[in-house]
Design a protein around this motif. Structure first.
Motif, PDB file in Angstrom:
ATOM      1  N   THR A 145     -88.223   3.845 -66.327  1.00 46.82           N
ATOM      2  CA  THR A 145     -88.587   2.522 -65.807  1.00 46.82           C
ATOM      3  C   THR A 145     -87.533   1.455 -66.124  1.00 46.82           C
ATOM      4  O   THR A 145     -87.776   0.270 -65.958  1.00 46.82           O
ATOM      5  CB  THR A 145     -89.941   2.068 -66.385  1.00 46.82           C
ATOM      6  OG1 THR A 145     -89.850   2.045 -67.812  1.00 46.82           O
ATOM      7  CG2 THR A 145     -91.058   3.013 -65.952  1.00 46.82           C
ATOM      8  N   GLU A 146     -86.370   1.886 -66.583  1.00 49.62           N
ATOM      9  CA  GLU A 146     -85.303   0.955 -66.924  1.00 49.62           C
ATOM     10  C   GLU A 146     -83.986   1.713 -66.916  1.00 49.62           C
ATOM     11  O   GLU A 146     -83.947   2.936 -67.058  1.00 49.62           O
ATOM     12  CB  GLU A 146     -85.570   0.361 -68.323  1.00 49.62           C
ATOM     13  CG  GLU A 146     -84.492  -0.562 -68.873  1.00 49.62           C
ATOM     14  CD  GLU A 146     -84.171  -1.760 -68.014  1.00 49.62           C
ATOM     15  OE1 GLU A 146     -83.451  -1.562 -67.018  1.00 49.62           O
ATOM     16  OE2 GLU A 146     -84.615  -2.879 -68.349  1.00 49.62           O
ATOM     17  N   PHE A 147     -82.900   0.996 -66.712  1.00 44.91           N
ATOM     18  CA  PHE A 147     -81.582   1.609 -66.786  1.00 44.91           C
ATOM     19  C   PHE A 147     -81.270   1.994 -68.226  1.00 44.91           C
ATOM     20  O   PHE A 147     -81.861   1.464 -69.167  1.00 44.91           O
ATOM     21  CB  PHE A 147     -80.511   0.641 -66.277  1.00 44.91           C
ATOM     22  CG  PHE A 147     -80.619   0.326 -64.809  1.00 44.91           C
ATOM     23  CD1 PHE A 147     -80.219   1.253 -63.859  1.00 44.91           C
ATOM     24  CD2 PHE A 147     -81.119  -0.888 -64.375  1.00 44.91           C
ATOM     25  CE1 PHE A 147     -80.314   0.981 -62.509  1.00 44.91           C
ATOM     26  CE2 PHE A 147     -81.219  -1.185 -63.027  1.00 44.91           C
ATOM     27  CZ  PHE A 147     -80.820  -0.242 -62.082  1.00 44.91           C
ATOM     28  N   GLU A 148     -80.344   2.925 -68.392  1.00 46.43           N
ATOM     29  CA  GLU A 148     -79.843   3.279 -69.717  1.00 46.43           C
ATOM     30  C   GLU A 148     -78.720   2.298 -70.060  1.00 46.43           C
ATOM     31  O   GLU A 148     -77.753   2.155 -69.302  1.00 46.43           O
ATOM     32  CB  GLU A 148     -79.288   4.710 -69.687  1.00 46.43           C
ATOM     33  CG  GLU A 148     -78.848   5.232 -71.028  1.00 46.43           C
ATOM     34  CD  GLU A 148     -79.985   5.803 -71.862  1.00 46.43           C
ATOM     35  OE1 GLU A 148     -79.728   6.131 -73.024  1.00 46.43           O
ATOM     36  OE2 GLU A 148     -81.119   5.900 -71.356  1.00 46.43           O
ATOM     37  N   TRP A 149     -78.851   1.611 -71.175  1.00 50.50           N
ATOM     38  CA  TRP A 149     -77.839   0.619 -71.560  1.00 50.50           C
ATOM     39  C   TRP A 149     -76.927   1.200 -72.627  1.00 50.50           C
ATOM     40  O   TRP A 149     -77.372   1.903 -73.535  1.00 50.50           O
ATOM     41  CB  TRP A 149     -78.507  -0.662 -72.072  1.00 50.50           C
ATOM     42  CG  TRP A 149     -79.141  -1.439 -70.962  1.00 50.50           C
ATOM     43  CD1 TRP A 149     -80.378  -1.256 -70.427  1.00 50.50           C
ATOM     44  CD2 TRP A 149     -78.532  -2.504 -70.224  1.00 50.50           C
ATOM     45  NE1 TRP A 149     -80.589  -2.145 -69.393  1.00 50.50           N
ATOM     46  CE2 TRP A 149     -79.478  -2.925 -69.247  1.00 50.50           C
ATOM     47  CE3 TRP A 149     -77.306  -3.148 -70.287  1.00 50.50           C
ATOM     48  CZ2 TRP A 149     -79.224  -3.954 -68.352  1.00 50.50           C
ATOM     49  CZ3 TRP A 149     -77.039  -4.180 -69.397  1.00 50.50           C
ATOM     50  CH2 TRP A 149     -77.987  -4.579 -68.439  1.00 50.50           C
ATOM     51  N   SER A 150     -75.645   0.893 -72.500  1.00 49.20           N
ATOM     52  CA  SER A 150     -74.655   1.415 -73.442  1.00 49.20           C
ATOM     53  C   SER A 150     -73.826   0.275 -74.020  1.00 49.20           C
ATOM     54  O   SER A 150     -73.443  -0.658 -73.306  1.00 49.20           O
ATOM     55  CB  SER A 150     -73.733   2.414 -72.730  1.00 49.20           C
ATOM     56  OG  SER A 150     -72.669   2.820 -73.574  1.00 49.20           O
ATOM     57  N   ASN A 151     -73.536   0.378 -75.305  1.00 52.62           N
ATOM     58  CA  ASN A 151     -72.653  -0.582 -75.971  1.00 52.62           C
ATOM     59  C   ASN A 151     -71.211  -0.062 -76.044  1.00 52.62           C
ATOM     60  O   ASN A 151     -70.326  -0.750 -76.525  1.00 52.62           O
ATOM     61  CB  ASN A 151     -73.148  -0.863 -77.400  1.00 52.62           C
ATOM     62  CG  ASN A 151     -74.443  -1.636 -77.393  1.00 52.62           C
ATOM     63  OD1 ASN A 151     -74.619  -2.540 -76.579  1.00 52.62           O
ATOM     64  ND2 ASN A 151     -75.363  -1.283 -78.274  1.00 52.62           N
ATOM     65  N   GLN A 152     -71.014   1.170 -75.550  1.00 48.64           N
ATOM     66  CA  GLN A 152     -69.688   1.788 -75.586  1.00 48.64           C
ATOM     67  C   GLN A 152     -68.889   1.393 -74.347  1.00 48.64           C
ATOM     68  O   GLN A 152     -69.453   1.139 -73.292  1.00 48.64           O
ATOM     69  CB  GLN A 152     -69.852   3.313 -75.613  1.00 48.64           C
ATOM     70  CG  GLN A 152     -70.832   3.751 -76.660  1.00 48.64           C
ATOM     71  CD  GLN A 152     -70.166   4.456 -77.814  1.00 48.64           C
ATOM     72  OE1 GLN A 152     -69.142   5.071 -77.663  1.00 48.64           O
ATOM     73  NE2 GLN A 152     -70.750   4.328 -78.970  1.00 48.64           N
ATOM     74  N   GLU A 153     -67.586   1.386 -74.474  1.00 45.58           N
ATOM     75  CA  GLU A 153     -66.718   1.163 -73.317  1.00 45.58           C
ATOM     76  C   GLU A 153     -66.825   2.357 -72.372  1.00 45.58           C
ATOM     77  O   GLU A 153     -67.134   3.466 -72.802  1.00 45.58           O
ATOM     78  CB  GLU A 153     -65.262   0.991 -73.774  1.00 45.58           C
ATOM     79  CG  GLU A 153     -64.997  -0.292 -74.540  1.00 45.58           C
ATOM     80  CD  GLU A 153     -65.190  -1.532 -73.679  1.00 45.58           C
ATOM     81  OE1 GLU A 153     -64.741  -1.541 -72.518  1.00 45.58           O
ATOM     82  OE2 GLU A 153     -65.815  -2.488 -74.166  1.00 45.58           O
ATOM     83  N   GLU A 154     -66.561   2.118 -71.095  1.00 40.66           N
ATOM     84  CA  GLU A 154     -66.601   3.251 -70.163  1.00 40.66           C
ATOM     85  C   GLU A 154     -65.573   4.297 -70.604  1.00 40.66           C
ATOM     86  O   GLU A 154     -64.516   3.961 -71.129  1.00 40.66           O
ATOM     87  CB  GLU A 154     -66.372   2.778 -68.725  1.00 40.66           C
ATOM     88  CG  GLU A 154     -65.045   2.113 -68.450  1.00 40.66           C
ATOM     89  CD  GLU A 154     -63.989   3.110 -67.993  1.00 40.66           C
ATOM     90  OE1 GLU A 154     -64.317   4.295 -67.796  1.00 40.66           O
ATOM     91  OE2 GLU A 154     -62.828   2.701 -67.851  1.00 40.66           O
ATOM     92  N   PRO A 155     -65.880   5.588 -70.403  1.00 38.03           N
ATOM     93  CA  PRO A 155     -65.094   6.645 -71.059  1.00 38.03           C
ATOM     94  C   PRO A 155     -63.729   6.937 -70.446  1.00 38.03           C
ATOM     95  O   PRO A 155     -62.884   7.552 -71.090  1.00 38.03           O
ATOM     96  CB  PRO A 155     -66.003   7.868 -70.907  1.00 38.03           C
ATOM     97  CG  PRO A 155     -66.792   7.604 -69.654  1.00 38.03           C
ATOM     98  CD  PRO A 155     -67.025   6.119 -69.641  1.00 38.03           C
ATOM     99  N   HIS A 156     -63.480   6.492 -69.222  1.00 39.06           N
ATOM    100  CA  HIS A 156     -62.305   6.999 -68.509  1.00 39.06           C
ATOM    101  C   HIS A 156     -60.978   6.455 -69.027  1.00 39.06           C
ATOM    102  O   HIS A 156     -59.993   7.197 -69.119  1.00 39.06           O
ATOM    103  CB  HIS A 156     -62.468   6.732 -67.012  1.00 39.06           C
ATOM    104  CG  HIS A 156     -63.702   7.359 -66.454  1.00 39.06           C
ATOM    105  ND1 HIS A 156     -63.831   8.722 -66.324  1.00 39.06           N
ATOM    106  CD2 HIS A 156     -64.885   6.823 -66.049  1.00 39.06           C
ATOM    107  CE1 HIS A 156     -65.027   8.993 -65.838  1.00 39.06           C
ATOM    108  NE2 HIS A 156     -65.691   7.863 -65.678  1.00 39.06           N
ATOM    109  N   ALA A 157     -60.921   5.189 -69.361  1.00 43.60           N
ATOM    110  CA  ALA A 157     -59.672   4.614 -69.872  1.00 43.60           C
ATOM    111  C   ALA A 157     -59.278   5.287 -71.188  1.00 43.60           C
ATOM    112  O   ALA A 157     -58.095   5.576 -71.425  1.00 43.60           O
ATOM    113  CB  ALA A 157     -59.820   3.109 -70.067  1.00 43.60           C
TER     114      ALA A 157
END
Length: 339
Positions: free
Chosen positions: A8-20
């Motif tokens: 019922t909600e998006f998954e929130w992340s405090n990490q930077e996106e992994p690709h860079a």
């Protein structure tokens, strides 16, 4: 209407996106990957040939009954149009003629856009590059469904409707959620596309233009190739936000299935992305991936843990900075008050 989605909600992340981060690690260990970077002029040749095939097909459908036309639009024309839309994706990264010839890429994008029936090439580039640079950003990445989509399409039956309507969401979500000023090239794209559509209708007939537009709408929705829309970033495994697909349909899709590889190296043409995986298998072989786009669509519809909410989001960078600045100001004020 089927099982209700448990998310019922998006998954929130405090990490930077992994690709860079992964890009730096890969290039440090495998600098030879740099030789794959550049452009591939075969994109222009192959995509223009597909445009000509679609124009030729317009003549043949004039004698078809409407049921046969719709079937042909889905199986033949839609498959070609979907492949052309992914050629536009390659072109949006300047992979046809290189970064030194941006206008050549934009002109080719408008030509490739023609059989799709609706102007999209220039606007797509404008939003898609932000998806790469700000993946998951709550305010910038318009590839992520809206909260309204998550709340509305919450069970099996409604997710079927959502899959059928994917082309409309992808077309209108960016301009509604994050409107931008219209660029001159977008106006040219519209004029060129409208002129082509009118010419097809005037010189060949209503069935011809219907064949093109119906094929686009069907092929970007409930179609095997459209599985890539879901497979790329919907969270099938908790904590993983980008997934590659290594099945045979990549041959029709400019290897867009190599999506982890593409996000790690968006300046490498799709034709060379399989080589990225071969050169750096230790970075890719253990990542969760898909082998069937049809199964991806089926699982998305039937699995109650997956739906429009199954995406990873990040707090907007500017918003986060403002909060941090405000917090420091409060702390500073408290210190002064105590002193």
């Amino acid at each position: 209407m089927g099982a209700f989605c448990s998310r019922t909600e998006f998954e929130w992340s405090n990490q930077e996106e992994p690709h860079a981060i992964r890009r730096k690690e890969i290039l440090l260990k495998h600098p030879e990957i740099k030789r794959l970077m550049g452009y591939d002029t075969r994109i222009a040749f192959i995509s223009v040939m597909m445009v000509l095939i679609q124009i030729a097909s317009c003549y043949y459908v004039q004698t078809c009954s409407w049921p046969t036309l719709i079937l042909a639009a889905y199986v033949w024309g839609g498959t070609i149009n979907h492949s052309l839309s992914l050629a536009m994706h390659e072109i949006s990264h300047n992979l046809a003629f290189g970064h030194s010839k941006p206008l050549w890429n934009r002109i080719l994008g408008m030509i490739v856009n023609l059989p799709i029936g609706l102007p999209a090439s220039i606007t797509f580039k404008k939003y898609h590059l932000e998806h790469h640079k700000f993946q998951g950003d709550e305010l910038i990445d318009t590839d992520i469904p809206t909260d309204l989509e998550g709340r509305m399409f919450y069970n099996t039956g409604l997710k079927v409707i959502w899959v059928f309507l994917q082309p409309l969401f992808y077309a209108f979500r960016p301009v509604l959620v994050r409107p931008k000023s219209v660029e001159p090239l977008e106006v040219i794209n519209l004029i060129v596309q409208a002129s082509f559509d009118f010419a097809i209708y005037y010189f060949i007939g209503a069935k011809a233009i219907s064949y093109l537009v119906i094929g686009t709408l069907l092929a970007l929705g409930m179609h095997p190739l459209a599985g890539h829309f879901i497979s790329e970033h919907y969270m099938f495994n908790v904590g993983y936000e980008t997934y590659s697909y290594y099945g045979s349909l990549n041959m029709l899709a400019w290897n867009v299935g190599y999506h982890n590889e593409h996000h790690d190296f968006p300046n490498i043409p799709g034709s060379r992305l399989p080589e990225v995986r071969k050169m750096a298998p230790e970075f890719y072989d253990d990542l969760p991936h898909h082998n069937s786009w049809v199964k991806v669509i089926y699982d998305f519809i039937m699995d109650p843990t997956i739906g429009p909410y199954a995406r990873i989001k990040r707090e907007n960078r500017d918003k986060k900075l403002q909060k941090l600045t405000a917090s420091k100001q409060v702390d500073s004020a408290d210190v002064k008050k105590r002193n």
